[in-house]
Motif scaffolding. Structure first.
Motif, short mmCIF file in Angstrom:
data_model
loop_
_atom_site.label_atom_id
_atom_site.label_comp_id
_atom_site.label_asym_id
_atom_site.label_seq_id
_atom_site.Cartn_x
_atom_site.Cartn_y
_atom_site.Cartn_z
N LEU A 60 -3.68 4.05 11.02
CA LEU A 60 -4.82 3.31 11.56
C LEU A 60 -4.83 3.39 13.09
N VAL A 61 -3.67 3.19 13.69
CA VAL A 61 -3.59 3.25 15.15
C VAL A 61 -3.95 4.65 15.65
N GLY A 62 -3.47 5.68 14.93
CA GLY A 62 -3.78 7.04 15.33
C GLY A 62 -5.26 7.35 15.24
N THR A 172 -9.73 2.58 5.96
CA THR A 172 -8.80 2.40 4.85
C THR A 172 -7.76 3.50 4.92
N ALA A 173 -6.53 3.12 5.21
CA ALA A 173 -5.44 4.09 5.37
C ALA A 173 -4.50 3.98 4.18
N THR A 174 -4.16 5.12 3.61
CA THR A 174 -3.20 5.20 2.51
C THR A 174 -2.02 6.04 2.97
N ALA A 201 -1.46 0.99 0.96
CA ALA A 201 -2.79 1.11 1.55
C ALA A 201 -3.05 -0.10 2.45
N TRP A 202 -3.66 0.16 3.59
CA TRP A 202 -4.03 -0.89 4.53
C TRP A 202 -5.49 -0.70 4.92
N ARG A 203 -6.13 -1.79 5.23
CA ARG A 203 -7.55 -1.74 5.60
C ARG A 203 -7.77 -2.54 6.88
#
Length: 221
Positions: A60-62, A172-174, A201-203
């Motif tokens: 997400l940060v990237g 949405t990162a997996t 997974a993070w959102r």
């Protein structure tokens, strides 16, 4: 002789007591060994889950650290790839917007691997320690819309001289963490992924801007 006979009659009881004590000690030892093994396995699983969570957060940060304006411009133009899980449901959602990012894409943008792998032969640890682990992640940018509520200072009138906009995007990162296996060994790859891979997974909902836009507050078609 009578005392000797009395002691001889008790030999069986002594052997039984010794046997029971040895059995009890062996059981305690097996229980302790099993508990230590379970504790070690649990600690390893918790560590891998934490590392996988960090990978997803790092993705997400990237994504938001690059050029978000370029992603916003690509979201309405995305073409779904058959049998690709990225941007799931894009083709059946009216007016859908999506853009898929992968670890390879972010590595290419950065010009270097974002997660350094370990050099096992040289015993040099990588970003996740000395273990032979591979990381992977993908990010779906969806739900492109004007930021709500409006950002302070944003132009809301069509005749405003300020031609910038702010947009809201869902990321949405997996993330996945798996053991390093030989790519030529298809069976080994499948077995390694099925037995030891971890996925999280993070959102996140982010506001992107200011972005130059000749029509303030216009939704990107």
């Amino acid at each position: 002789m009578e005392a000797w006979r009395a002691r001889r009659d008790q030999r069986g009881a002594s052997v039984l007591i010794v046997f029971l004590v040895l059995t009890m000690l062996a059981g305690i030892g097996m229980y302790a060994a099993r508990s230590a093994t379970l504790s070690t396995a649990t600690a390893g699983s918790v560590k891998k889950l934490d590392q996988t969570r960090y990978i997803a957060e790092y993705a997400l940060v990237g994504a938001v650290s690059r050029d978000p304006q370029a992603y916003v411009q690509q979201m309405p133009k995305y073409t779904p790839v058959p049998n690709d899980p990225k941007c799931y449901g894009f083709s059946v959602v009216p007016n859908a917007t999506c853009f898929a990012l992968s670890s390879d894409g972010l590595d290419s943008d950065a010009g270097m691997p974002l997660v350094l792998p370990p050099d096992v032969p040289s015993n040099v640890p990588g970003a996740l320690g000395p273990s032979a682990l591979e990381t992977d992640f993908n990010i779906d940018l969806t739900d492109l819309m004007p930021a709500s509520p409006p950002i302070p200072g944003e132009a809301l009138n069509a005749d405003s001289p300020v031609k910038v906009s702010y947009f809201s995007v869902t990321l949405t990162a997996t993330g996945q963490l798996r053991p390093t296996v030989n790519p030529a060994d298809a069976a080994g790859v499948a077995k390694g992924l099925a037995s030891t891979a971890t996925v999280q997974a993070w959102r996140a909902h982010v506001v992107i801007g200011p972005i130059p836009n000749p029509a303030p507050r216009q939704y990107v078609p």
